[in-house]
Design a protein around this motif. Sequence first.
Motif, PDB file in Angstrom:
ATOM      1  N   LEU A 100       0.532  -1.243  -0.072  1.00 33.98           N
ATOM      2  CA  LEU A 100       0.181  -0.039   0.127  1.00 33.98           C
ATOM      3  C   LEU A 100       0.933   1.276  -0.176  1.00 33.98           C
ATOM      4  N   PRO A 101       0.896   2.267  -0.942  1.00 30.84           N
ATOM      5  CA  PRO A 101       1.901   3.252  -1.212  1.00 30.84           C
ATOM      6  C   PRO A 101       1.766   4.217   0.014  1.00 30.84           C
ATOM      7  N   GLU A 102       0.614   4.361   0.608  1.00 28.89           N
ATOM      8  CA  GLU A 102       0.432   5.640   1.442  1.00 28.89           C
ATOM      9  C   GLU A 102       1.112   5.018   3.072  1.00 28.89           C
ATOM     10  N   PHE A 103       1.534   3.765   3.011  1.00 22.59           N
ATOM     11  CA  PHE A 103       1.897   3.216   4.422  1.00 22.59           C
ATOM     12  C   PHE A 103       3.647   2.925   4.110  1.00 22.59           C
ATOM     13  N   THR A 104       4.298   3.012   5.424  1.00 17.73           N
ATOM     14  CA  THR A 104       5.720   2.658   5.502  1.00 17.73           C
ATOM     15  C   THR A 104       5.859   1.023   5.210  1.00 17.73           C
ATOM     16  N   GLU A 107       4.536  -0.512   8.614  1.00 16.05           N
ATOM     17  CA  GLU A 107       3.171  -0.565   8.509  1.00 16.05           C
ATOM     18  C   GLU A 107       2.466  -1.438   7.584  1.00 16.05           C
ATOM     19  N   ASN A 108       3.103  -1.644   6.381  1.00 16.01           N
ATOM     20  CA  ASN A 108       2.568  -2.612   5.302  1.00 16.01           C
ATOM     21  C   ASN A 108       2.776  -4.106   5.956  1.00 16.01           C
ATOM     22  N   LYS A 143       8.541   4.219   2.313  1.00 14.96           N
ATOM     23  CA  LYS A 143       7.182   4.080   1.850  1.00 14.96           C
ATOM     24  C   LYS A 143       7.909   3.076   0.343  1.00 14.96           C
ATOM     25  N   SER A 145       7.389   3.543  -2.699  1.00 11.37           N
ATOM     26  CA  SER A 145       8.076   4.494  -3.679  1.00 11.37           C
ATOM     27  C   SER A 145       9.543   4.808  -3.432  1.00 11.37           C
TER      28      SER A 145
END
Length: 228
Positions: A100-104, A107-108, A143, A145
């Motif tokens: 999930l791109p919005e999570f570190t 967190e992922n 993250k 990216s």
Amino acid sequence: MTNQAVLSASQLSKSFTDGQLKTDVLNNINLTVNRSDRIAIVGSSGSGKSTLLHILGGLDSPTEGQVLVQGKDIHAMKNKAASRLRNQQLGFVYQFHHLLPEFTAVENVAMPLVIGGMSPTSAQERATELLDKVGLAHRFQHKPSELSGGERQRAALARALITEPACLLADEPTGNLDHRTAQGIFDLILKLNEDFGTALVIVTHDTGLAAKMDQQLTLIDGCLAAGA
């Protein structure tokens, strides 16, 4: 005590119907996966390898047959119970990491434990340990990216193993990586198989990687045959 299969399929068939056209993809497949097994499934593009993996993982339904996960028929369960069984007993890795791109990264990786009911703090502590184990100690707070392709796949692998599942189902897990990075990820998968005792079922087009598994099966004309 007998060695109960962690995953088994019996008389599994799958067909798709488009109007009057019926396409048979899988035909009467039987497969038994025990703890710590390493199984590779190879086959040409379009042979149904991904479809088989999705049915084994309860993500798609068979036209006929049965899939048992730790002795429980996953396709006979209600959605919530099947999702819980998947979360606890199965890990999934795909050609694309699906982080999930919005999570570190941490967190992922912690996400399956949080979904399973663990507190975020405890889940992230466990995720940190596992990220360290896959060589991402310096990337906890990055993250997707900000990670390389190989790092993303390592994080995806850690996420798949965070619940210490009975079986890891991997669909072309090194398909998007260069040869050297792919080799490193594959070696890591085998090491984690040893460390956790997690059974592996890996779909791959790479016969060299398949040869490193204990058992090689070929999917051809909808049937599984021994040998790659």
